[in-house]
Design a protein around this motif. Structure first.
Motif: not given
Length: 360
Positions: A71-93
């Motif tokens: 469960p915690v690994a799943g949350v951390l994986g989802a968190s990594a994906a959310a931070w990637f979208l933010r850091a890369g400016g994929v959805l908004g900068s």
């Protein structure tokens, strides 16, 4: 001496040699710490080992986190994906610094450490998540109560609660569901302009990218992409052709509307191309303006006042690039009954949009 307790029900002590909890039946033989001790002869564990020591040798205390890392690994994986979208400016900068990518790597490493369960995995996860929360708070310092920042901070808190203490089955799976939901909400908020509190000093800027036409337009806070129908009341978006296409955008709440047009027409001149675009937008072919154009339009530019039949007032700027592309940026402000005020508002909106334009 530390005693091993059941990671599922908390029963302690567990008899030496047991492969499952005598109270609830939770198996232990899949844990790395069990396998390590299982390969060691009992007579080599030393005389100091207490009779109450467990199958883990008495020097390792089991944890519900190490027993159930999924469960915690799943949350951390989802968190990594959310931070990637933010850091890369994929959805908004959010105009975050480049080291924000480090939070992506941090979440992935922590998830791997928990799954492999080597060394003080739980302590490392706790420390790493505290560091992530501090970094998230620092990134949100300009607008700490903004929805997008609150969502990312909540995502870190959910992950942290899953590695504190001895989380039972209810906390593990409620945390997993909540973590996935907050990760999704964080990503969605990136794509929604105006999600920061008024006067917060920062904001989400929606990014428009046209790979084929070679433009990248980062809109001001509160602006978003608009359809032809949403734009048509105040500004007409020309119909796309084989040589040219455009995109509409605006801040409907403030009555600001604009479009970006890129055309590849061999042999077109700057004056003829820009005046043709001006007429298609409903403007009159007056003398060009003398104020400077956005730097992204290049060295060969022309600006015209753009006054639409609906009463919106603003500016059309054109640039002819070295590769022959004609680029037109039009922005108008609607709703002002005073001509001078409308012109000033339109010029300010044009300059704000122009700052976010980049052409390749």
């Amino acid at each position: 001496m530390p005693q091993t307790l059941c990671p599922s029900c908390g029963h302690s002590p567990i008899p030496r040699g047991a492969t499952a909890c005598p109270a609830c039946g939770e198996p232990f033989d899949h844990l790395q710490s069990y396998k390590k001790v299982g390969r060691t002869r009992l007579d080599r564990l030393g005389d100091a080992v207490d009779d109450d020591a467990t199958v883990f040798g008495g020097d390792l205390v089991t944890s519900a986190v190490s027993a159930h890392p999924g469960p915690v690994a799943g949350v951390l994986g989802a968190s990594a994906a959310a931070w990637f979208l933010r850091a890369g400016g994929v959805l908004g900068s959010l105009q975050d610094p480049s080291w924000t990518y480090g939070l992506v790597a941090l979440d992935l490493v922590l998830a791997l450490v928990l799954v492999v369960n080597r060394g003080p995995a739980k302590g490392l996860a706790q420390t790493g998540l505290v560091v992530q929360l501090l970094a998230t708070a620092w990134l949100a310092r300009a607008a700490p109560t903004a929805p997008v920042h609150v969502a990312y901070f909540a995502l870190g808190l959910v992950a942290l609660t899953l590695v504190l203490g001895e989380p039972g089955a209810a906390r593990r799976y409620v945390g997993l569901g909540l973590g996935l939901a907050v990760a999704l909400a964080s990503s969605v908020l990136l794509a929604i302009p105006g999600t920061l509190t008024p006067g917060g000093g920062g904001g989400v800027r929606q990014l428009l990218v046209g790979s084929e036409l070679g433009y990248r337009l980062e809109l001001p806070v509160g602006w978003e992409r608009l359809t032809r129908e949403q734009l048509s009341t105040h500004l007409v978006l020309p119909t796309a052709t084989l040589n040219g296409s455009g995109v509409g955008f605006g801040d409907v709440a403030r009555g600001r509307f604009g479009l970006l047009w890129v055309e590849r027409s061999p042999g077109v001149s700057l004056a003829a191309g820009c005046q043709g675009l001006l007429r298609s937008l409903g403007g009159a072919s007056n003398a060009p303006l003398t104020r400077p154009a956005p730097a992204a339009l290049g060295g060969r530019t022309q600006l015209y006042a753009l006054n639409t039949s609906a009463g919106a007032r603003g500016t059309l700027g054109c640039g002819l690039l070295a590769d022959g592309r004609l680029v037109g940026l039009a922005v108008v402000a609607a709703g002002s009954g005073d001509v001078q005020t409308g012109d000033a508002q339109g010029a300010a909106a044009f300059a704000a949009v122009g700052e976010g334009l980049a052409l390749q």
